[in-house]
Design an enzyme around this catalytic site. Structure first.
Site, PDB file in Angstrom:
ATOM      1  N   GLU A  98      -2.623  38.071   0.714  1.00  0.00           N
ATOM      2  CA  GLU A  98      -3.223  38.369  -0.229  1.00  0.00           C
ATOM      3  C   GLU A  98      -3.696  40.012  -0.370  1.00  0.00           C
ATOM      4  O   GLU A  98      -4.187  40.130   0.534  1.00  0.00           O
ATOM      5  CB  GLU A  98      -4.710  37.612   0.051  1.00  0.00           C
ATOM      6  CG  GLU A  98      -5.679  37.295  -1.358  1.00  0.00           C
ATOM      7  CD  GLU A  98      -6.641  35.973  -1.069  1.00  0.00           C
ATOM      8  OE1 GLU A  98      -7.060  35.396  -0.834  1.00  0.00           O
ATOM      9  OE2 GLU A  98      -8.340  35.965  -0.603  1.00  0.00           O
ATOM     10  N   ASP A 124      -7.093  41.760  -2.693  1.00  0.00           N
ATOM     11  CA  ASP A 124      -7.693  41.223  -3.057  1.00  0.00           C
ATOM     12  C   ASP A 124      -8.605  42.842  -4.022  1.00  0.00           C
ATOM     13  O   ASP A 124      -9.087  43.248  -3.560  1.00  0.00           O
ATOM     14  CB  ASP A 124      -9.002  40.538  -2.679  1.00  0.00           C
ATOM     15  CG  ASP A 124      -8.314  39.871  -2.283  1.00  0.00           C
ATOM     16  OD1 ASP A 124      -6.908  39.075  -2.848  1.00  0.00           O
ATOM     17  OD2 ASP A 124      -9.130  38.380  -1.239  1.00  0.00           O
ATOM     18  N   GLU A 177     -12.862  42.334  -5.201  1.00  0.00           N
ATOM     19  CA  GLU A 177     -13.244  41.337  -5.000  1.00  0.00           C
ATOM     20  C   GLU A 177     -14.964  42.173  -5.983  1.00  0.00           C
ATOM     21  O   GLU A 177     -15.108  43.110  -5.515  1.00  0.00           O
ATOM     22  CB  GLU A 177     -13.358  41.298  -4.078  1.00  0.00           C
ATOM     23  CG  GLU A 177     -12.654  39.660  -3.771  1.00  0.00           C
ATOM     24  CD  GLU A 177     -12.831  39.385  -2.452  1.00  0.00           C
ATOM     25  OE1 GLU A 177     -12.013  38.618  -1.506  1.00  0.00           O
ATOM     26  OE2 GLU A 177     -13.525  39.979  -1.315  1.00  0.00           O
TER      27      GLU A 177
END
Length: 260
Positions: A102, A104, A106
């Site tokens: 993953e 990311d 955020e």
């Protein structure tokens, strides 16, 4: 960056999650959210323009919302223009399986008047502990800004308006985990993260300010579409431009920008 991360109030996340596939033509996006993405949950909280070029996610006390790419990829670049939740968005997260990889972005909701925080994270085989946070140098709620992730055999580069904010090099030869075998999809979501996002969960979502809206448009997916065998995406070819040696490090200009 304390006010913008995985807060339980509003969390907006842009993740590249086991997403890349082998592609014949590297630009695989149509620019139409209805064609390139599907709604993961709460379709009544997802609004798409009539031409499919813009989409918004809503968070209220009933539900958050999210969408994901219809295809998976292994290496490439994703760019998306995002306008974040304005006002008091403490506890909101915009952004994601065992053994997953993953990458990311955020965005952690904030209290009015406080700077937004962006947290980047990288999971490899289900393990993270690679979070980094920065305060944005602009108000991401006033206008759209372009958020990009370049992922190749050499490095992962997080960028905002073409300015690199984080560099994660491939040091797998030295035993450092690096996502390089599993395909990923692109997932975008807005959800309640006030148990941890803003000031470690001290600032909760003020539901009187809901609904919270995050907007998205003008995305480009220039990546290798997964066809079941990683060798196609790892190959040295004109289609896989991102694996070229010229993309194995930051450019001279990018290095200068990165020093800020």
């Amino acid at each position: 960056m304390n006010n913008c991360l995985k807060c339980r109030a509003l969390v907006i996340s842009l993740l590249i999650l086991n997403v890349f596939k082998v592609s014949v033509a590297s630009v695989v996006s149509t620019g139409d959210f209805n064609k390139d993405f599907f709604v993961m949950w709460a379709p009544d909280h997802v609004n798409t323009s009539s031409n499919g070029r813009e989409r918004s996610l809503k968070l209220d006390q009933v539900s958050g919302s999210g969408f994901a790419s219809t295809q998976m990829f292994l290496f490439g670049q994703i760019d998306m223009q995002i306008k974040l939740v304005p006002g008091n968005s403490a506890g909101t997260l915009a952004s994601d399986q065992p053994n997953r990889d993953e990458i990311d972005f955020e965005f952690l909701g904030n209290l009015s008047g406080q700077p937004y925080i962006v947290q980047t994270n990288i999971y490899v085989d289900g393990f993270d502990n690679r979070e980094e946070r920065i305060y944005l140098w602009f108000d991401p709620t006033e206008d759209f800004h372009t958020y990009s992730i370049l992922w190749n055999l050499h490095q992962i580069v997080f960028m905002i308006d073409s300015i690199p904010i984080r560099l994660y090099r491939n040091h797998a030869d030295k035993g450092v985990a690096y996502p390089r075998w599993q395909p990923m999809s692109i997932k975008t979501s807005l959800w309640n993260g006030d148990s941890w996002a803003t000031r470690g969960g001290l600032d909760k979502i003020d539901w009187s300010k809901s609904p919270f809206i995050a907007s998205f448009k003008n995305y480009t997916i220039d990546a290798c579409v997964w066809k079941g065998n990683p060798r196609f995406c790892r190959a040295d070819s004109s289609a896989n431009w991102w694996n070229k040696r010229s993309f194995s490090t930051l450019t001279r200009v990018q290095k200068r920008w990165f020093k800020w």
